[in-house]
Design an enzyme around this catalytic site. Structure first.
Site, mmCIF file in Angstrom:
data_model
loop_
_atom_site.group_PDB
_atom_site.id
_atom_site.type_symbol
_atom_site.label_atom_id
_atom_site.label_comp_id
_atom_site.label_asym_id
_atom_site.label_seq_id
_atom_site.Cartn_x
_atom_site.Cartn_y
_atom_site.Cartn_z
ATOM 1 C CB ALA A 47 -0.905 0.009 1.234
ATOM 2 C CB CYS A 48 1.960 3.703 -2.091
ATOM 3 S SG CYS A 48 0.980 3.894 -3.591
ATOM 4 N N PRO A 49 0.507 5.849 -0.408
ATOM 5 C CG PRO A 49 1.711 7.675 0.444
ATOM 6 C CD PRO A 49 1.881 6.343 -0.256
#
Length: 104
Positions: free
Chosen positions: A8-10
């Site tokens: 997961a990334c922003p």
């Protein structure tokens, strides 16, 4: 060996899916069975189940954000790293995960 992973990334777009692909390639290269859950702009995809966790040897949490359901992994041997690490340093991720599993 069965390893569950979360990527997961922003923004939940490019790096999330690049990390997921890198983790899957890492598994194939090293003979691991891998399941990668992604969390991002489209929500949770390929969600890790209780059955997955029950049979997992460990977890790799490759994120730049607080993920939903992080408590699911608290009893597993766990490597927390940057979402970029599986992409840029897959051998280091593998070696660290194996060290953690072998020294638990």
């Amino acid at each position: 060996m069965f390893i569950v992973c979360v990527a997961a990334c922003p923004t939940g777009i490019a790096h999330t899916y690049m990390a997921a692909e890198a983790l899957e390639m890492l598994g194939k290269k090293n003979g691991w069975e891998i399941k990668v859950e992604t969390q991002g702009s489209t929500g949770i995809e390929n969600e890790i189940t209780e059955d997955d966790i029950a049979r997992a040897d460990g977890a790799i949490i490759a994120t730049e954000i607080l993920i939903d359901g992080v408590e699911r992994f608290e009893l597993l041997t766990k490597l927390e790293c940057s979402v970029a690490d599986p992409i840029k340093q897959p051998d280091a991720v593998y070696n660290t995960m194996m060290h953690l599993i072998n020294n638990k």
